[in-house]
Design a protein around this motif. Structure first.
Motif, PDB file in Angstrom:
ATOM      1  N   LEU A 160       0.832  -1.206   0.000  1.00 32.33           N
ATOM      2  CA  LEU A 160       0.000   0.000   0.000  1.00 32.33           C
ATOM      3  C   LEU A 160       0.869   1.260   0.000  1.00 32.33           C
ATOM      4  O   LEU A 160       0.570   2.223  -0.708  1.00 32.33           O
ATOM      5  N   ALA A 161       1.930   1.249   0.775  1.00 34.77           N
ATOM      6  CA  ALA A 161       2.828   2.413   0.824  1.00 34.77           C
ATOM      7  C   ALA A 161       3.505   2.631  -0.525  1.00 34.77           C
ATOM      8  O   ALA A 161       3.617   3.770  -0.995  1.00 34.77           O
ATOM      9  N   ARG A 162       3.958   1.550  -1.174  1.00 34.78           N
ATOM     10  CA  ARG A 162       4.569   1.669  -2.505  1.00 34.78           C
ATOM     11  C   ARG A 162       3.562   2.208  -3.521  1.00 34.78           C
ATOM     12  O   ARG A 162       3.881   3.083  -4.327  1.00 34.78           O
ATOM     13  N   ASN A 163       2.356   1.663  -3.477  1.00 38.02           N
ATOM     14  CA  ASN A 163       1.325   2.123  -4.414  1.00 38.02           C
ATOM     15  C   ASN A 163       0.983   3.588  -4.194  1.00 38.02           C
ATOM     16  O   ASN A 163       0.803   4.337  -5.149  1.00 38.02           O
ATOM     17  N   GLU A 164       0.885   4.015  -2.952  1.00 39.36           N
ATOM     18  CA  GLU A 164       0.584   5.416  -2.663  1.00 39.36           C
ATOM     19  C   GLU A 164       1.735   6.325  -3.096  1.00 39.36           C
ATOM     20  O   GLU A 164       1.507   7.399  -3.644  1.00 39.36           O
ATOM     21  N   GLN A 165       2.959   5.880  -2.872  1.00 34.97           N
ATOM     22  CA  GLN A 165       4.114   6.672  -3.298  1.00 34.97           C
ATOM     23  C   GLN A 165       4.130   6.813  -4.827  1.00 34.97           C
ATOM     24  O   GLN A 165       4.362   7.902  -5.352  1.00 34.97           O
ATOM     25  N   LEU A 166       3.859   5.735  -5.532  1.00 35.80           N
ATOM     26  CA  LEU A 166       3.804   5.784  -7.003  1.00 35.80           C
ATOM     27  C   LEU A 166       2.659   6.679  -7.469  1.00 35.80           C
ATOM     28  O   LEU A 166       2.814   7.469  -8.397  1.00 35.80           O
ATOM     29  N   ARG A 167       1.517   6.592  -6.801  1.00 34.57           N
ATOM     30  CA  ARG A 167       0.379   7.451  -7.146  1.00 34.57           C
ATOM     31  C   ARG A 167       0.744   8.921  -6.973  1.00 34.57           C
ATOM     32  O   ARG A 167       0.490   9.746  -7.852  1.00 34.57           O
ATOM     33  N   GLN A 168       1.377   9.259  -5.855  1.00 32.71           N
ATOM     34  CA  GLN A 168       1.786  10.643  -5.612  1.00 32.71           C
ATOM     35  C   GLN A 168       2.813  11.102  -6.643  1.00 32.71           C
ATOM     36  O   GLN A 168       2.760  12.228  -7.129  1.00 32.71           O
ATOM     37  N   GLU A 169       3.738  10.215  -6.987  1.00 32.43           N
ATOM     38  CA  GLU A 169       4.747  10.554  -7.986  1.00 32.43           C
ATOM     39  C   GLU A 169       4.104  10.780  -9.355  1.00 32.43           C
ATOM     40  O   GLU A 169       4.485  11.694 -10.089  1.00 32.43           O
ATOM     41  N   ARG A 170       3.118   9.965  -9.687  1.00 39.00           N
ATOM     42  CA  ARG A 170       2.421  10.147 -10.963  1.00 39.00           C
ATOM     43  C   ARG A 170       1.649  11.458 -10.990  1.00 39.00           C
ATOM     44  O   ARG A 170       1.666  12.169 -11.994  1.00 39.00           O
ATOM     45  N   ILE A 171       0.963  11.779  -9.899  1.00 42.64           N
ATOM     46  CA  ILE A 171       0.236  13.052  -9.836  1.00 42.64           C
ATOM     47  C   ILE A 171       1.201  14.205 -10.071  1.00 42.64           C
ATOM     48  O   ILE A 171       0.930  15.097 -10.879  1.00 42.64           O
ATOM     49  N   GLU A 172       2.315  14.187  -9.371  1.00 45.71           N
ATOM     50  CA  GLU A 172       3.304  15.258  -9.514  1.00 45.71           C
ATOM     51  C   GLU A 172       3.877  15.304 -10.932  1.00 45.71           C
ATOM     52  O   GLU A 172       3.987  16.375 -11.536  1.00 45.71           O
ATOM     53  N   THR A 173       4.203  14.154 -11.479  1.00 47.83           N
ATOM     54  CA  THR A 173       4.798  14.088 -12.810  1.00 47.83           C
ATOM     55  C   THR A 173       3.810  14.519 -13.885  1.00 47.83           C
ATOM     56  O   THR A 173       4.157  15.301 -14.777  1.00 47.83           O
ATOM     57  N   TYR A 174       2.588  14.010 -13.825  1.00 41.79           N
ATOM     58  CA  TYR A 174       1.593  14.358 -14.830  1.00 41.79           C
ATOM     59  C   TYR A 174       1.237  15.841 -14.751  1.00 41.79           C
ATOM     60  O   TYR A 174       1.045  16.497 -15.776  1.00 41.79           O
ATOM     61  N   SER A 175       1.144  16.368 -13.537  1.00 42.62           N
ATOM     62  CA  SER A 175       0.855  17.795 -13.372  1.00 42.62           C
ATOM     63  C   SER A 175       1.983  18.649 -13.930  1.00 42.62           C
ATOM     64  O   SER A 175       1.736  19.652 -14.618  1.00 42.62           O
ATOM     65  N   ALA A 176       3.215  18.262 -13.638  1.00 35.47           N
ATOM     66  CA  ALA A 176       4.370  19.005 -14.152  1.00 35.47           C
ATOM     67  C   ALA A 176       4.411  18.949 -15.671  1.00 35.47           C
ATOM     68  O   ALA A 176       4.718  19.954 -16.334  1.00 35.47           O
ATOM     69  N   PHE A 177       4.090  17.797 -16.231  1.00 32.21           N
ATOM     70  CA  PHE A 177       4.065  17.670 -17.686  1.00 32.21           C
ATOM     71  C   PHE A 177       2.998  18.581 -18.286  1.00 32.21           C
ATOM     72  O   PHE A 177       3.260  19.303 -19.252  1.00 32.21           O
TER      73      PHE A 177
END
Length: 152
Positions: free
Chosen positions: A32-49
């Motif tokens: 769950l922690a890995r999935n949440e970290q990946l989700r947060q990273e995707r949000i940040e990455t997609y927003s930055a893109f």
């Protein structure tokens, strides 16, 4: 003696069962922690893109207008160089999307959003520039719509 043996066996069975259940709970918590970290990273990455592509599209519009109004002027040259810097930033953001996104279709849509923004400075007139700008906006919206379920 039989009672003591049963008690020891019961205790050992309880220890083994507790260890197994705690191990499973730890694995679930880590997943769950890995999935949440990946989700947060995707949000940040997609927003930055998305932000980088919007900035790139804006700089492409500025580049086109300055070249259209005063071809060869200092402002047109500065705008062209600014668009190169924005293209670099957008391309770097695209690379980050490609690294964190595991869906090939979403990666393709991100690339399409980048390419649509890139083609704007080749417009032949205001109507063509407006069409290209609108296509770039739509392409980015399509990427965001495809990426959104992956971050929910």
């Amino acid at each position: 003696m039989d009672v003591a043996l049963i008690a020891v066996m019961g205790t050992l069975l309880g220890v083994v069962a507790t260890h197994w259940f705690q191990g499973r709970a730890t694995e679930r918590t880590a997943a769950l922690a890995r999935n949440e970290q990946l989700r947060q990273e995707r949000i940040e990455t997609y927003s930055a893109f998305a932000g980088a592509v919007v900035d790139y599209r804006h700089s492409q519009n500025d580049r086109w207008f300055r070249a259209f109004m005063k071809p060869g002027s200092k402002e047109a040259e500065e705008s062209r160089h600014a668009s190169y810097r924005q293209r670099t930033a957008a391309r770097q953001a695209l690379f980050r999307v490609q690294l964190v996104c595991d869906d090939p279709e979403t990666r393709r849509l991100a690339e399409a959003a980048f390419v649509e923004s890139h083609c704007m400075h080749d417009a032949v007139d205001e109507a063509d520039r407006a069409r290209r700008s609108e296509r770039a906006k739509e392409s980015l919206a399509t990427f965001i719509a495809a990426a959104a379920p992956g971050v929910r």
